[in-house]
Design a protein around this motif. Structure first.
Motif, PDB file in Angstrom:
ATOM      1  N   VAL A   7       3.065   8.347  19.250  1.00  0.00           N
ATOM      2  CA  VAL A   7       2.715   9.186  18.098  1.00  0.00           C
ATOM      3  C   VAL A   7       3.941   9.505  17.240  1.00  0.00           C
ATOM      4  CG1 VAL A   7       0.732  10.201  19.276  1.00  0.00           C
ATOM      5  CG2 VAL A   7       2.942  11.360  19.386  1.00  0.00           C
ATOM      6  N   VAL A   8       5.148   9.308  17.783  1.00  0.00           N
ATOM      7  CA  VAL A   8       6.349   9.558  16.993  1.00  0.00           C
ATOM      8  C   VAL A   8       6.895   8.269  16.389  1.00  0.00           C
ATOM      9  CG1 VAL A   8       8.738  10.378  17.039  1.00  0.00           C
ATOM     10  CG2 VAL A   8       6.975  11.614  18.302  1.00  0.00           C
ATOM     11  N   ASN A   9       7.066   7.235  17.201  1.00  0.00           N
ATOM     12  CA  ASN A   9       7.746   6.026  16.733  1.00  0.00           C
ATOM     13  C   ASN A   9       6.882   4.767  16.749  1.00  0.00           C
ATOM     14  OD1 ASN A   9      10.372   7.299  16.378  1.00  0.00           O
ATOM     15  ND2 ASN A   9      10.454   7.425  18.615  1.00  0.00           N
ATOM     16  N   GLY A  10       5.599   4.875  17.074  1.00  0.00           N
ATOM     17  CA  GLY A  10       4.743   3.701  17.147  1.00  0.00           C
ATOM     18  C   GLY A  10       4.674   2.939  15.835  1.00  0.00           C
ATOM     19  N   ASP A  11       4.547   1.607  15.941  1.00  0.00           N
ATOM     20  CA  ASP A  11       4.473   0.767  14.739  1.00  0.00           C
ATOM     21  C   ASP A  11       3.085   0.175  14.524  1.00  0.00           C
ATOM     22  OD1 ASP A  11       4.297  -1.112  16.744  1.00  0.00           O
ATOM     23  OD2 ASP A  11       6.215  -2.077  16.319  1.00  0.00           O
ATOM     24  N   GLY A  12       2.096   0.700  15.253  1.00  0.00           N
ATOM     25  CA  GLY A  12       0.729   0.217  15.080  1.00  0.00           C
ATOM     26  C   GLY A  12       0.396  -1.003  15.900  1.00  0.00           C
ATOM     27  N   SER A  13       1.343  -1.529  16.655  1.00  0.00           N
ATOM     28  CA  SER A  13       1.101  -2.720  17.458  1.00  0.00           C
ATOM     29  C   SER A  13       0.497  -2.346  18.807  1.00  0.00           C
ATOM     30  CB  SER A  13       2.402  -3.483  17.673  1.00  0.00           C
ATOM     31  OG  SER A  13       3.288  -2.738  18.503  1.00  0.00           O
ATOM     32  N   SER A  14       0.090  -3.364  19.565  1.00  0.00           N
ATOM     33  CA  SER A  14      -0.493  -3.136  20.883  1.00  0.00           C
ATOM     34  C   SER A  14       0.512  -2.526  21.851  1.00  0.00           C
ATOM     35  CB  SER A  14      -1.034  -4.449  21.456  1.00  0.00           C
ATOM     36  OG  SER A  14       0.007  -5.425  21.542  1.00  0.00           O
ATOM     37  N   SER A  15       1.801  -2.687  21.573  1.00  0.00           N
ATOM     38  CA  SER A  15       2.833  -2.102  22.432  1.00  0.00           C
ATOM     39  C   SER A  15       2.778  -0.584  22.420  1.00  0.00           C
ATOM     40  CB  SER A  15       4.229  -2.561  21.981  1.00  0.00           C
ATOM     41  OG  SER A  15       4.347  -3.965  22.075  1.00  0.00           O
ATOM     42  N   TYR A  16       2.167  -0.022  21.393  1.00  0.00           N
ATOM     43  CA  TYR A  16       2.027   1.428  21.277  1.00  0.00           C
ATOM     44  C   TYR A  16       0.555   1.852  21.256  1.00  0.00           C
ATOM     45  CZ  TYR A  16       6.979   1.355  19.986  1.00  0.00           C
ATOM     46  OH  TYR A  16       8.339   1.181  19.985  1.00  0.00           O
ATOM     47  N   GLY A  17      -0.320   1.030  21.830  1.00  0.00           N
ATOM     48  CA  GLY A  17      -1.736   1.383  21.836  1.00  0.00           C
ATOM     49  C   GLY A  17      -2.348   1.387  20.453  1.00  0.00           C
TER      50      GLY A  17
END
Length: 440
Positions: free
Chosen positions: A258-268
């Motif tokens: 929720v802070v640094n996610g880039d929208g990829s599957s690596s961040y759900g």
């Protein structure tokens, strides 16, 4: 007539099948029809087993009464002895060490027995659970050690509570339960408009407008290995370890997303609030940038913070808070407090600054923060973001995979989603604003 032990065994099987069928979620009409038919069959069998149990019990009781009469008539001087089976209760459990994640020893013991009985498949522990109202809501597969178990309410509540007590940024977002994998949340974008109108003049009309926020649940899973000695020696230590590992791992993963996610599957598939392309920094109206040359945390001034607070919209101030890393809190916020003769270090005061609470998040920039980094967020996170929980923790175990190490494998998963839906625009501040370090 069936024997009592046979009735008990079949009753347990029928109960497990009913739980499994109740857990089925589908829109397929054929599957629903088959599920309902199977439930009807199982319910009829349950009624038959109930009648058989009552009949068998009466036979046993009658035999016991007759035996008592015979014993009284033949040996009046001999005291009657009745074999009783001790049933463990949670109250007598003694545990000398400090509990870190449970409110009581009883709760820790119940959770440990649940894991040993329903997740690992220990028959003795499972019987204890049945005698003490600790139930699994659903089981997967024919064996507990090869399927999953939706955790008992006490363990589920403890896991969730430990996740929430981390006081991370996603806990400040607006919370939504998800009844399906996708949740559409209506969001008001504009309301009615009006105007001062002369007498007998026509009143103009207007419509409210809205959009939708979409939450799509993703699955996060983790595994850990526990020695068989720990499983055998203390179910309380077992429960503590499971809660510690899963709560810590899940909290760290969701916070980073929720802070640094880039929208990829690596961040759900979660896009974080600090994402370089779609985060808050891409909306200039929500950013206060420090002066040129103030590119280090040590160069941030009190004026930067008062300007940041002034940038935040009025509607977001009632529930506003700061969000920053522990490093920024101690090196910047508390440094500025102490320079003004204010101390926020009192015991029990909690992290606070300029009259607002502070959420400390290790996912925010810390000692390596440099020019252009957003190091502090301020505002009402519940107005800017949404967090959805599709399913609480599920546990599964394997007693075979790590047998050569003398270990039991535990695998846990949870399904959740998060989205930032209002971070302002190029010209207007949203409910959350950010403090950005200046250029070098």
């Amino acid at each position: 007539m069936q024997k009592l032990d046979q009735i008990k065994k079949e009753s347990r099987q029928v109960a497990d099948e009913i739980d499994a069928l109740r857990a089925v979620e589908t829109d397929d009409a054929a599957v629903i029809e088959q599920r309902d038919a199977d439930l009807d069959r199982l319910m009829k069998r349950a009624e038959e087993l109930t009648a058989d149990a009552e009949a068998a019990t009466k036979v046993v009781e009658a035999r016991q009464k007759l035996d008592a009469i015979v014993n009284r008539c033949t040996a009046l001087d001999q005291p009657q002895t009745v074999d009783t089976r001790e049933v463990a209760k949670p109250e007598p459990v003694r545990y000398g060490r400090r509990l870190r994640h449970f409110d009581s020893v009883e709760a820790a013991y119940r959770c440990g027995q649940f894991i040993a009985g329903y997740v690992i498949g220990n028959e003795s522990a499972r019987e204890w659970c049945e005698n003490n109202n600790v139930e699994s809501r659903a089981m997967g597969g024919a064996s507990a050690t090869k399927g999953g178990a939706f955790v008992d309410d006490i363990l589920s509540d403890t896991l969730i509570r430990n996740v929430e007590e981390k006081d991370e940024i996603y806990n400040d977002m607006q919370q939504f339960p998800m009844v399906s994998d996708t949740l559409l949340i209506p969001k008001r974008t504009a309301g009615f408009s009006g105007a001062w109108t002369a007498e007998n003049a026509e009143i103009s009309t207007s419509d409210a407008t809205a959009t939708q926020i979409q939450l799509v649940a993703s699955k996060y899973a983790t595994g850990t290995r526990v020695s068989t000695e720990l499983v055998a020696d203390s179910v309380i230590d077992l429960a503590q370890m499971v809660v510690t590992e899963f709560a810590t791992t899940y909290t760290a993963a969701l916070t980073e997303a929720v802070v640094n996610g880039d929208g990829s599957s690596s961040y759900g598939s979660i896009t974080g609030i600090l994402d370089s392309t779609s985060g808050i920094a891409s909306n200039a109206g929500s950013i206060h940038e420090c002066a040129a040359g103030a590119n280090l945390p040590s160069e941030v001034s009190v004026n930067d913070f008062t300007t940041l607070l002034a940038l935040c919209p009025r509607y977001a101030l009632d529930n506003a808070r700061f969000v920053c890393s522990p490093y920024i809190y101690h090196q910047v916020l508390q440094r500025l407090d102490l320079a003004q003769g204010v101390s926020s270090l009192q015991v029990g005061a909690g992290a606070n600054f300029l009259g607002y609470p502070v959420t400390l998040s290790t996912a925010m920039p810390g000692s390596s923060a440099d020019a252009g980094d957003v190091v502090v967020l301020f505002g009402d996170m519940s107005r800017a973001g949404a967090f959805g929980l599709r399913r609480n923790f599920e546990l599964a175990s394997s007693t075979d995979r790590y047998i050569e190490y003398g270990q039991v494998g535990f695998f846990g998963s949870i399904r959740a989603a998060a989205a930032w839906h209002d971070l302002g625009s190029a010209s207007a501040a949203g409910p959350v604003v950010g403090l950005q370090l200046g250029s070098a």
